[in-house]
Structure formats: C-alpha cells, structure tokens
Design an enzyme around this catalytic site. Structure first.
Site, PDB file in Angstrom:
ATOM      1  N   ASP A  91      -3.522  -6.260  13.246  1.00  0.00           N
ATOM      2  CA  ASP A  91      -4.182  -5.176  12.255  1.00  0.00           C
ATOM      3  C   ASP A  91      -5.680  -5.379  12.398  1.00  0.00           C
ATOM      4  O   ASP A  91      -6.375  -5.240  11.105  1.00  0.00           O
ATOM      5  CB  ASP A  91      -3.406  -4.884  11.008  1.00  0.00           C
ATOM      6  N   LYS A  93      -7.961  -3.794  16.472  1.00  0.00           N
ATOM      7  CA  LYS A  93      -8.282  -3.789  17.985  1.00  0.00           C
ATOM      8  C   LYS A  93      -7.974  -2.322  18.450  1.00  0.00           C
ATOM      9  O   LYS A  93      -8.803  -2.159  19.491  1.00  0.00           O
ATOM     10  CB  LYS A  93      -6.803  -4.567  18.365  1.00  0.00           C
ATOM     11  N   GLY A 143       0.660  -0.566  15.554  1.00  0.00           N
ATOM     12  CA  GLY A 143      -0.118   0.487  14.932  1.00  0.00           C
ATOM     13  C   GLY A 143      -1.556   0.315  15.047  1.00  0.00           C
ATOM     14  O   GLY A 143      -2.226  -0.420  14.413  1.00  0.00           O
ATOM     15  N   HIS A 144      -2.278   1.131  16.283  1.00  0.00           N
ATOM     16  CA  HIS A 144      -3.460   0.909  16.339  1.00  0.00           C
ATOM     17  C   HIS A 144      -4.172   2.065  16.035  1.00  0.00           C
ATOM     18  O   HIS A 144      -3.925   3.321  16.356  1.00  0.00           O
ATOM     19  CB  HIS A 144      -3.804   0.445  17.869  1.00  0.00           C
ATOM     20  N   GLN A 158      -0.207  -6.882  18.008  1.00  0.00           N
ATOM     21  CA  GLN A 158       0.031  -7.881  17.188  1.00  0.00           C
ATOM     22  C   GLN A 158      -1.139  -8.896  17.297  1.00  0.00           C
ATOM     23  O   GLN A 158      -2.208  -8.362  17.427  1.00  0.00           O
ATOM     24  CB  GLN A 158       1.322  -8.622  17.351  1.00  0.00           C
TER      25      GLN A 158
HETATM   26  P1  GDP Z   1      -5.049  -2.697  14.806  1.00  0.00           P
HETATM   27  O1  GDP Z   1      -3.612  -2.999  14.731  1.00  0.00           O
HETATM   28  O2  GDP Z   1      -5.476  -4.081  15.337  1.00  0.00           O
HETATM   29  O3  GDP Z   1      -5.431  -1.903  15.837  1.00  0.00           O
HETATM   30  O4  GDP Z   1      -5.409  -2.442  13.412  1.00  0.00           O
HETATM   31  P2  GDP Z   1      -4.959  -1.332  12.479  1.00  0.00           P
HETATM   32  O5  GDP Z   1      -5.162   0.253  12.974  1.00  0.00           O
HETATM   33  O6  GDP Z   1      -3.403  -1.439  12.068  1.00  0.00           O
HETATM   34  O7  GDP Z   1      -5.864  -1.549  11.222  1.00  0.00           O
HETATM   35  C1  GDP Z   1      -7.217  -1.602  11.043  1.00  0.00           C
HETATM   36  C2  GDP Z   1      -7.456  -0.524  10.268  1.00  0.00           C
HETATM   37  O8  GDP Z   1      -8.976  -0.898   9.802  1.00  0.00           O
HETATM   38  C3  GDP Z   1      -7.437   0.870  10.755  1.00  0.00           C
HETATM   39  O9  GDP Z   1      -7.234   1.669   9.569  1.00  0.00           O
HETATM   40  C4  GDP Z   1      -8.900   1.155  11.005  1.00  0.00           C
HETATM   41  O10 GDP Z   1      -9.312   2.485  11.084  1.00  0.00           O
HETATM   42  C5  GDP Z   1      -9.745   0.401  10.034  1.00  0.00           C
HETATM   43  N1  GDP Z   1     -10.944  -0.248  10.502  1.00  0.00           N
HETATM   44  C6  GDP Z   1     -11.159  -0.573  11.787  1.00  0.00           C
HETATM   45  N2  GDP Z   1     -12.450  -1.328  11.831  1.00  0.00           N
HETATM   46  C7  GDP Z   1     -13.021  -1.100  10.486  1.00  0.00           C
HETATM   47  C8  GDP Z   1     -14.230  -1.593   9.909  1.00  0.00           C
HETATM   48  O11 GDP Z   1     -15.225  -2.021  10.501  1.00  0.00           O
HETATM   49  N3  GDP Z   1     -14.391  -1.094   8.519  1.00  0.00           N
HETATM   50  C9  GDP Z   1     -13.315  -0.342   7.808  1.00  0.00           C
HETATM   51  N4  GDP Z   1     -13.700  -0.013   6.689  1.00  0.00           N
HETATM   52  N5  GDP Z   1     -12.273   0.134   8.477  1.00  0.00           N
HETATM   53  C10 GDP Z   1     -12.090  -0.471   9.858  1.00  0.00           C
HETATM   54  P1  IMO Z   2      -0.811  -4.412  15.277  1.00  0.00           P
HETATM   55  O1  IMO Z   2      -0.786  -4.406  17.069  1.00  0.00           O
HETATM   56  C1  IMO Z   2       0.660  -6.494  11.881  1.00  0.00           C
HETATM   57  C2  IMO Z   2       4.796  -8.204  12.241  1.00  0.00           C
HETATM   58  C3  IMO Z   2       5.955  -7.536  11.241  1.00  0.00           C
HETATM   59  C4  IMO Z   2       6.735  -8.955  11.232  1.00  0.00           C
HETATM   60  C5  IMO Z   2       6.610  -9.594  12.343  1.00  0.00           C
HETATM   61  C6  IMO Z   2       7.778  -9.585  13.248  1.00  0.00           C
HETATM   62  O2  IMO Z   2      -0.805  -3.242  14.763  1.00  0.00           O
HETATM   63  O3  IMO Z   2      -1.546  -5.532  14.997  1.00  0.00           O
HETATM   64  P2  IMO Z   2       8.605  -7.277  14.600  1.00  0.00           P
HETATM   65  O4  IMO Z   2       9.061  -5.893  14.197  1.00  0.00           O
HETATM   66  O5  IMO Z   2       7.490  -7.292  15.766  1.00  0.00           O
HETATM   67  O6  IMO Z   2       9.811  -8.122  15.226  1.00  0.00           O
HETATM   68  O7  IMO Z   2       8.209  -8.035  13.403  1.00  0.00           O
HETATM   69  O8  IMO Z   2       5.350  -9.165  13.070  1.00  0.00           O
HETATM   70  N1  IMO Z   2       4.032  -7.425  12.996  1.00  0.00           N
HETATM   71  C7  IMO Z   2       2.715  -7.017  12.686  1.00  0.00           C
HETATM   72  N2  IMO Z   2       1.934  -7.185  11.844  1.00  0.00           N
HETATM   73  N3  IMO Z   2       0.284  -5.881  12.803  1.00  0.00           N
HETATM   74  C8  IMO Z   2       1.306  -5.512  14.070  1.00  0.00           C
HETATM   75  O9  IMO Z   2       0.875  -4.526  15.202  1.00  0.00           O
HETATM   76  C9  IMO Z   2       2.632  -5.979  13.957  1.00  0.00           C
HETATM   77  N4  IMO Z   2       3.621  -5.993  14.832  1.00  0.00           N
HETATM   78  C10 IMO Z   2       4.617  -6.802  13.935  1.00  0.00           C
HETATM   79  O10 IMO Z   2       5.319  -7.176  10.078  1.00  0.00           O
HETATM   80  O11 IMO Z   2       5.950  -9.876  10.164  1.00  0.00           O
HETATM   81 MG    MG Z   3      -1.985  -2.307  13.575  1.00  0.00          MG
END
Ligand code: GDP
Ligand code: IMO
Ligand code: MG
Length: 433
Positions: A13, A16, A40-41, A223
């Site tokens: 999270d 990416k 979840g991207h 991840q």
């Molecule tokens: P990922 O799994 O690495 O793609 O990240 P996620 O989407 O799960 O979580 C990142 C969250 O931060 C999302 O809600 C993005 O919209 C948000 N985000 C990404 N970059 C920034 C930033 O520079 N500032 C803020 N405030 N939010 C951001």
């Molecule tokens: P993105 O790509 C954050 C965590 C779960 C749990 C562990 C194992 O959005 O960064 P799993 O279901 O993969 O066997 O769970 O990994 N986890 C993540 N945490 N971002 C993710 O993906 C994750 N995908 C799995 O919360 O701790």
């Molecule tokens: Mg994510």
C-alpha cells in the site's frame, strides 16, 4: 527506453498503483509478476477512482499492453468482475490484457482451506485477506495446482476432481461441515475458461519478443518486500516473491533484461494484518496519520496500522532489491506535524542492530530508536517542483536519502497523477528517458 521493476519497499500500500499508472505512459507493456486479488492498487484519474486488484495498472493507458504473468494466482471470478468493471468505465480490456497460461488458478476450496488454517487455535492468525492466495501457492509448490493452461484444456475436469477430492479429505479431517463443490464449480469454471481463453497465451514469449523488438516493459510488484515469502517478516507475509527477483521468475524475463529497480515507499509506514512492526505508533499520533492518510485497506477496508519511516527496514529492502531510486509517496500526509519521528536504528537484546533480524521473537523485541525532525507545518499539495517544497520538507527527504543510502528520485504529494515531482538530474529521470 529501459525495462524497470517498480515495487513496494515496505509492507504494501505504498502507492504503487498511482506510480505505475503514472510511469506506464512511457512504457509499451506493464506486467504483474506475483500475488493475486489480495492486492488493491488505487489510481485516481480526475474524478474517477479505480482499484486494480489483478490487472496491471497499465491497463488504464490506451495502447499499453497489460500482462498478468505466470507468478500471479488468478481467481477467475475476481478477474472477470474486474474486467467488467473496467469495461463499463470504457476501457478496452480484452484487446489490451494478456494472461499467462502458466499462472495458477484459485478455487473456492482454497478459501475454505485458508479459513481452516487462519482459525486454528494452535496457530497464530496471519490476518490474511481471505482470498485463497496462500493455499493456491501451496498447491503450486506442492506440484498439484491447476494452471490457466489446464483450465482451458480438455483434462480440466479430471484435474479439478482429483484436487477437490484432496480438499474434501482435509475439510473432513478438520470437521468442516461446508462441502467442497464439484459439479457446480466445474460448470462455472468451464464458463470462465471460455471467457478467459482468448486472452491467454505464453506471456513469457510475448514479453521477450516485445523486448527483442526494442519495446519497454514495466514490471509491477504487488504487496511489498516486507511481505515477501523469503525476505519479509515470516510467517507474517504473503505467499509470493514480492521482491525484485520475483519479477524474473514471475514473468519469464531474464535478469539481464532489467535496467533498473524502483522502490516505492511512503514518507511514513503502514501495515495491514498481524506481525512485527518496529516503528508502529499506537498513540493518538498514529491515529492522526491514519485519518490524514486515509489508511484503510483498499481490498478489505481494515484500518491500517501506522508508524514512522523506518531507516533500517529501508536499508534492508534496498539491499535485497538493489533499488536504484526511491519514490517517496504521501509526503502531504505529514503536512500538519510539528515534529516527525524517524526510526534510525534498532535495539535488540540491549544491542544496536544494523541488520534485519530473521526470527519473529527478535523482530518483536526490537526497540526502535527515533530521531525527531522538524515538521514543515504547512500544506504541500499543489506544489509541483521539489525546490518549491518547504525547507523542512526538503531536509526531511535529504535525511531519508542520506540515511538509507538510496536516492530519492521522485516525491508524491497527493493521489492524482499530476501530484508527483521528479528530482532533476536523478538516476530515476535517466532511467525514464
Ligand atoms: P498500492 O497498493 O501500493 O497501490 O497502494 P494503495 O492504493 O493500496 O494505497 C495508497 C493510497 O494512497 C491510495 O488511496 C492512493 O490514492 C493514495 N495515495 C497515493 N499517493 C498519495 C500521495 O502522495 N498523497 C496522498 N494523500 N495519497 C496518496
Ligand atoms: P498491495 O499490492 C498490504 C497482507 C495481508 C496479510 C498478509 C498475508 O495493495 O500493496 P494474503 O491474503 O496475501 O495471504 O495475506 O499480507 N497483504 C497486504 N497488505 N497491501 C497488500 O497488497 C497486501 N496483500 C496482502 O494483510 O497481512
Ligand atoms: Mg494496496
């Protein structure tokens, strides 16, 4: 133009999705190499919000080939749902998406098995996403899994029945009343196969051909490195190779074809699920970060645990991945802090550690040593050049760069595509040119 790996430097999270979406403009193809719909991207394009789970974030750029590599595990129901969501937003998924015929398939019984292991009284729950990811990888490594090539072939029925029988035996042994389904699942998966078949191919050959023709590929990690099966906080990890090495095994593109590796890291740190977290802040300040950063899981909605930028952790993930450059995201989330703690060292059993401990006990007994840096206490959103950031923000970034030994090549100060700054003259800028 280079072939680059972009991956998470922390526990996932990191942002990416936003970064891959932004960079994919410069690439011919974006390939996911591991994980599944546990990811979840999030990508914002104007008012529109997309949460990509299985499909590479490059799909949002018309003309960019989106590849799901052999290292990914695919739940066909989740995949088709994601495809139809994107199609209703006007994206031509079927012409852009290609799926590896060597990727493994998730079945409903994988979730049943996950429930058994997560719910066992004698086992510490990992806090998984309950998507059947781990049990599917277990079958892969045990050499009994079913791949996309089998799903779309005539012997699918016999392979499924043999695997489902095994799972029924396990469910019986654990006195699970829920029955493993045979006929309905077989029928449903045969229909899934028909829909998926036109998009499947040998994606290793596809990517290697593209590279031979001079096209560029961005490899998208899911991840983060601290969730990697080998290098993460085992056993509190996911079941795949999220670190950079996974990009090669998960797509069939050789290490010699990779030109650069980019780590994505928040300006602080979060983790979802259980496991050691040395710089976690369980005080009201951590809660403030959760609110300011909207730190709630994009897949499960769970509140993310929040903490401070962890230098030893970044040095470690920098080493195992060989990061050329870092993208620091969510700098704006720190805008209102008077001072910002940064974990600069670990103390374990009374000694300062410079390396990452492997055992859970030692990980959990880490005492973080913090340095407090002055905050900038004013908004950074809307700033478009690094040199226009407040002095304290620039000093904060320089501190991270100096302590981790890795250049900061880009900084994100908001969720939108255009809320990203690049450092002029950086290695990242050269890799992207
Ligand atoms: P990922 O799994 O690495 O793609 O990240 P996620 O989407 O799960 O979580 C990142 C969250 O931060 C999302 O809600 C993005 O919209 C948000 N985000 C990404 N970059 C920034 C930033 O520079 N500032 C803020 N405030 N939010 C951001
Ligand atoms: P993105 O790509 C954050 C965590 C779960 C749990 C562990 C194992 O959005 O960064 P799993 O279901 O993969 O066997 O769970 O990994 N986890 C993540 N945490 N971002 C993710 O993906 C994750 N995908 C799995 O919360 O701790
Ligand atoms: Mg994510």
């Amino acid at each position: 133009m280079s072939n680059l790996i972009v991956l998470g430097a922390q526990w996932g999270d990191e942002g990416k999705g936003k970064i891959v979406d932004l960079l994919s403009e410069k690439f011919d193809a974006v390939a996911r190499y591991q994980g599944g719909h546990n990811a979840g991207h999030t990508v914002f394009i104007g008012e529109k919000k997309f949460i990509l789970k299985l499909i590479p974030s490059g799909i949002l750029r018309p003309g960019v080939l989106a590849v799901i590599g052999n290292g990914v595990v695919i739940d066909p129901a989740a995949l088709l749902q994601e495809i139809s969501g994107l199609e209703s937003a006007g994206i031509d998924v079927k012409s852009q998406l290609r799926i590896s015929n060597r990727a493994h398939v998730i079945f409903p019984f994988h979730r049943t098995i996950e429930k058994i292991s997560e719910g066992r009284a004698n086992r510490i729950a990992i806090g998984t996403t309950s998507r059947g990811i781990g049990p599917c990888y277990e079958d892969k490594i045990a050499r009994r899994g079913i791949r996309i090539a089998d799903l779309v072939d005539v012997d699918f029925q016999s392979l499924y029945c043999a695997l489902a029988e095994d799972k029924q035996l396990i469910a019986d042994a654990f006195q699970i009343t829920e029955r493993v389904d045979f006929s309905e699942i077989l029928e449903t998966y045969k229909q899934f196969a028909e829909q998926i078949r036109p998009m499947t191919c040998d994606t290793a050959h596809l990517l290697n051909t593209a590279i031979r023709e001079g096209k560029s590929v961005l490899f998208e990690g899911a991840q983060g490195t601290m969730l990697d099966i080998d290098f993460g906080t085992y056993p509190f990890v996911t079941s795949s190779s999220a670190a950079a090495g996974g990009a090669c095994t998960g797509t069939g593109v050789a290490p010699t074809k990779i030109d650069g590796i980019i780590g994505v890291s928040k300006a602080y740190i979060t983790r979802v699920g259980a496991g050691p977290f040395p710089s976690e802040d369980v005080t009201e300040l951590g809660e403030r970060i959760r609110i300011a950063g909207n730190e709630f899981g994009s897949v499960t909605g769970r509140p993310r645990r929040c903490g401070w930028f962890d230098v030893p952790l970044l040095r470690y993930t920098g080493e195992v991945n060989g990061f050329d450059s870092l993208v620091i995201t969510k700098l704006d989330v720190l805008d209102e802090l008077e001072t910002i703690p940064v974990c600069v060292a670990y103390e374990v059993d009374g000694k300062t550690m410079t390396q990452m401990p492997a055992s859970t006990r030692r990980m959990e007994s880490i005492k973080p040593i913090f340095e407090r840096l002055p905050g900038w206490n004013r908004p950074t959103r809307g700033i478009t050049k690094i040199e226009d950031l407040p002095t304290e923000a620039r000093q904060y970034l320089e501190f991270l760069e100096e302590k981790t030994g890795i250049e900061v090549g880009s900084v994100s100060n908001g969720p939108e595509r255009n809320e990203t700054m690049f450092v002029p003259g950086s290695k990242l800028e050269r890799l992207l040119s």
